[in-house]
Design an enzyme around this catalytic site. Structure first.
Site, PDB file in Angstrom:
ATOM      1  N   HIS A   1       0.865  -1.180   0.000  1.00  0.00           N
ATOM      2  CA  HIS A   1       0.000   0.000   0.000  1.00  0.00           C
ATOM      3  C   HIS A   1       0.900   1.229   0.000  1.00  0.00           C
ATOM      4  O   HIS A   1       1.696   1.419   0.920  1.00  0.00           O
ATOM      5  CB  HIS A   1      -0.916   0.016   1.219  1.00  0.00           C
ATOM      6  CG  HIS A   1      -1.838   1.201   1.236  1.00  0.00           C
ATOM      7  ND1 HIS A   1      -3.111   1.168   0.685  1.00  0.00           N
ATOM      8  CD2 HIS A   1      -1.675   2.457   1.724  1.00  0.00           C
ATOM      9  CE1 HIS A   1      -3.680   2.342   0.842  1.00  0.00           C
ATOM     10  NE2 HIS A   1      -2.831   3.147   1.469  1.00  0.00           N
ATOM     11  N   CYS A   2       0.780   2.041  -1.038  1.00  0.00           N
ATOM     12  CA  CYS A   2       1.641   3.212  -1.186  1.00  0.00           C
ATOM     13  C   CYS A   2       0.972   4.432  -0.553  1.00  0.00           C
ATOM     14  O   CYS A   2      -0.067   4.894  -1.055  1.00  0.00           O
ATOM     15  CB  CYS A   2       1.933   3.480  -2.660  1.00  0.00           C
ATOM     16  SG  CYS A   2       3.010   4.912  -2.934  1.00  0.00           S
TER      17      CYS A   2
END
Length: 227
Positions: free
Chosen positions: A82-83
């Site tokens: 998850h960025c």
């Protein structure tokens, strides 16, 4: 411009969300499983036995290489990470755009840094104090670009390495294939082809249909209330 285009693509593209099971599937799964409450299946991928984990939130057996994102609260196919910079998961459907974003941003900051250094050289400024007094904004831009180059350069090298060995950041961080064969590694050329040349699969979740269904339920509730 290309950086903004890639950013929009990454942040707005469905990363590969896996639909949650319907009510009937949930009842069947809840009725199964082992006595200790654990549920698992095993499949064979390229001669290697892979365990499928059961997601208690989505009520499904997650496909190989998928994972449940605690932030987005969804199971994502070929889950990478998850960025926080784009506010989106990186998975099967937007991995290509993410790598393009990192590389294009790296090229952009290299250009900004080189241009800033050229401006400083053109003004013939000597010494740090002289640069602060004469053109502090150019000096600040050069310093920011230099730090961005270091961060993006390391990130680009890391993800190119992951593509070359056909691993996700999630698998690499958990050392999933240490001491065992990676069933998805088909050679460097084939691994790069899988990411950059293979067509992006269609999304598995029809978000528009879900919205229409909710609107239909609202209309039915209003009709029953009025009668």
């Amino acid at each position: 411009m290309q950086v903004l285009v890639n950013l929009i693509r990454v942040s707005t593209t469905d990363p590969g969300i896996i639909p949650r099971s319907n009510e009937q599937e949930t009842l069947e799964l809840e009725g199964g499983g082992s006595s200790d409450g654990t549920r698992s299946k095993k499949v064979t991928v390229n001669g290697v036995e892979v365990k499928l984990k059961y997601c208690r939130v989505c009520k499904i057996f997650r496909p190989p290489r998928s994972g449940h994102c605690a932030i987005c609260d969804n199971c994502v196919d070929r889950y990478d990470h998850h960025c926080p910079w784009v506010g989106q998961c990186i998975g099967l459907r937007n991995c290509r755009s993410y790598v393009a974003l990192v590389i294009s941003a790296l090229i952009f900051f290299v250009y900004i840094f080189a241009f800033s250094c050229w401006i400083l050289h053109r003004k013939n400024v000597h010494g740090f104090i002289g640069m602060v007094k004469t053109c502090p904004e150019t000096l600040a831009l050069a310093a920011f670009s230099f730090n961005a180059i270091g961060f993006l350069g390391a990130l680009a090298i890391y993800h190119v390495y992951l593509i070359a060995i056909n691993q996700t950041a999630y698998e690499n961080f958990r050392q999933r294939y240490v001491g065992s064969k990676n069933p998805y590694d088909r050679g460097i050329l084939s691994n790069f082809k899988e990411v950059f040349l293979v067509a992006v699969p269609l999304p598995k979740v029809d978000f528009r249909a879900e919205v229409v269904a909710k609107l239909h339920l609202v209309e039915l509730s209003e009709t029953s209330y009025s009668t």
